[in-house]
Design a protein around this motif. Structure first.
Motif, short mmCIF file in Angstrom:
data_model
loop_
_atom_site.label_atom_id
_atom_site.label_comp_id
_atom_site.label_asym_id
_atom_site.label_seq_id
_atom_site.Cartn_x
_atom_site.Cartn_y
_atom_site.Cartn_z
N TYR A 37 -8.20 6.58 -27.25
CA TYR A 37 -8.84 7.68 -26.43
C TYR A 37 -10.16 7.99 -26.90
CZ TYR A 37 -9.14 12.55 -24.67
OH TYR A 37 -9.47 13.86 -24.29
N TRP A 38 -10.38 7.71 -28.26
CA TRP A 38 -11.84 7.78 -28.72
C TRP A 38 -12.65 6.65 -28.13
CZ3 TRP A 38 -15.87 5.34 -31.13
CH2 TRP A 38 -16.43 5.75 -31.97
N ALA A 39 -12.00 5.53 -28.11
CA ALA A 39 -12.75 4.35 -27.72
C ALA A 39 -13.20 4.44 -26.48
CB ALA A 39 -11.76 3.05 -27.85
N GLU A 40 -12.30 4.89 -25.33
CA GLU A 40 -12.42 5.14 -24.10
C GLU A 40 -13.77 5.99 -23.65
OE1 GLU A 40 -11.80 2.69 -21.85
OE2 GLU A 40 -9.45 2.68 -21.84
N LYS A 41 -13.73 7.16 -24.51
CA LYS A 41 -14.62 8.17 -24.27
C LYS A 41 -16.00 7.76 -24.84
CE LYS A 41 -13.20 12.31 -25.42
NZ LYS A 41 -12.65 13.85 -25.43
N HIS A 42 -16.02 6.79 -25.71
CA HIS A 42 -17.43 6.36 -26.39
C HIS A 42 -17.76 5.23 -25.45
CE1 HIS A 42 -20.09 5.27 -29.58
NE2 HIS A 42 -19.48 3.85 -29.53
N LEU A 43 -16.97 4.65 -24.67
CA LEU A 43 -17.54 3.72 -23.52
C LEU A 43 -17.98 4.46 -22.42
CD1 LEU A 43 -14.83 0.78 -22.88
CD2 LEU A 43 -17.20 0.84 -23.63
N LYS A 45 -19.84 6.98 -22.36
CA LYS A 45 -20.96 7.26 -23.03
C LYS A 45 -22.05 6.11 -23.03
CE LYS A 45 -19.66 9.89 -26.49
NZ LYS A 45 -20.03 10.19 -27.99
N SER A 46 -21.35 5.13 -23.29
CA SER A 46 -22.16 3.82 -23.44
C SER A 46 -22.40 2.71 -22.17
CB SER A 46 -21.35 2.98 -24.77
OG SER A 46 -21.00 3.70 -25.85
N LEU A 59 -24.19 -7.28 -11.77
CA LEU A 59 -23.60 -6.79 -13.21
C LEU A 59 -23.78 -5.50 -13.32
CD1 LEU A 59 -22.43 -7.72 -15.73
CD2 LEU A 59 -24.68 -8.34 -16.59
N ALA A 60 -24.93 -4.85 -12.88
CA ALA A 60 -25.44 -3.57 -12.99
C ALA A 60 -24.11 -2.85 -12.07
CB ALA A 60 -26.66 -3.10 -12.49
N GLY A 61 -23.84 -3.36 -11.04
CA GLY A 61 -22.90 -2.61 -10.02
C GLY A 61 -21.26 -2.56 -10.84
N ALA A 62 -21.00 -3.71 -11.49
CA ALA A 62 -19.89 -4.01 -12.43
C ALA A 62 -19.70 -2.89 -13.26
CB ALA A 62 -19.73 -5.41 -12.69
N HIS A 66 -17.12 0.00 -13.34
CA HIS A 66 -16.27 0.18 -14.51
C HIS A 66 -16.21 1.69 -15.50
CE1 HIS A 66 -13.10 -1.55 -17.18
NE2 HIS A 66 -13.68 -1.21 -18.35
N LEU A 67 -17.44 2.33 -15.24
CA LEU A 67 -17.53 3.41 -15.64
C LEU A 67 -16.47 4.56 -15.03
CD1 LEU A 67 -19.01 5.87 -17.39
CD2 LEU A 67 -20.73 5.96 -15.70
N ALA A 68 -16.58 4.32 -13.61
CA ALA A 68 -15.73 5.09 -12.84
C ALA A 68 -14.18 4.91 -13.32
CB ALA A 68 -15.97 4.99 -11.54
N VAL A 69 -13.91 3.56 -13.44
CA VAL A 69 -12.59 3.40 -13.74
C VAL A 69 -12.18 3.81 -15.41
CG1 VAL A 69 -11.21 1.32 -14.31
CG2 VAL A 69 -12.69 1.16 -12.43
#
Ligand SMILES: [Fe+2]
Length: 193
Positions: A37-43, A45-46, A59-62, A66-69
């Motif tokens: 859960y921490w890892a996903e939330k960190h992602l 942000k990143s 790649l930017a689109g991917a 993936h942010l939405a996913v």
């Protein structure tokens, strides 16, 4: 046919009751959920940093997709906490922190606007995906062991998404970010000579 090698796990003599064992495993499961859960939330942000740093639109689109996913995956984990009657709580995931740091240093170490940067970002993102695949794969199996089929299914959905993302990244590298990056290097070598 080969003889079955299936073994029953043997363990040292310890005297815990079945219930105590079950509770320890349940507690460990919860702890691992907090980690991812921490890892996903960190992602969440990143990933925008990765998106901004990418050279190719694909790649930017991917990364954007993936942010939405990933945001959905965070919500799915919250659903799992709810099913367990627990408040969603993160526990710092050292591994994800390190993997993201590695990605950030790749951005620093490569030139903006090059395919070399994209090739490097893809590898970095795939390391992240593989960590997640391991985490969700393990959690999914453990959820089944603990008899929580519904939770196993929810986690399994995310596991499939992580695998798809990993495959997509491989496709992007093959078509044809890596090739363009290799040509960039040749150009550089020619210039140097
Ligand atoms: Fe994820």
């Amino acid at each position: 046919m080969a003889k079955s090698t299936k073994k029953t796990a043997s363990k040292k003599e310890v005297s815990y009751t079945k219930e105590e064992n079950q509770n320890m495993l349940q507690e460990f499961f919860l702890d691992e959920l907090r980690d991812i859960y921490w890892a996903e939330k960190h992602l969440v942000k990143s990933l925008p940093k990765f998106q901004k740093a990418a050279t190719s639109e694909e790649l930017a689109g991917a990364f954007e997709e993936h942010l939405a996913v990933t945001e959905e995956q965070v919500a799915r984990l919250e659903q799992v906490f709810e099913l367990l009657g627990e408040k969603p709580r993160g526990k710092k995931c050292e591994a994800m922190e390190g993997l993201v740091k590695e990605g950030e240093s790749i951005i620093k170490d490569t030139e903006a606007g090059t395919s070399t940067r994209d090739a490097a970002l893809i590898i970095s993102a795939q390391k992240i995906e593989h960590y997640e695949i391991a985490a969700y794969g393990g959690l999914c199996t453990l959820a089944k062991t603990l008899g929580t089929e519904e939770i196993a299914e929810i986690l399994g959905e995310t596991l499939e998404e992580e695998k798809e993302t990993d495959e997509l990244l491989t496709e992007l590298a093959e078509n044809n970010i890596n090739e363009v990056a290799a040509m960039e290097d040749e150009e550089e070598v020619e210039e140097e000579n």
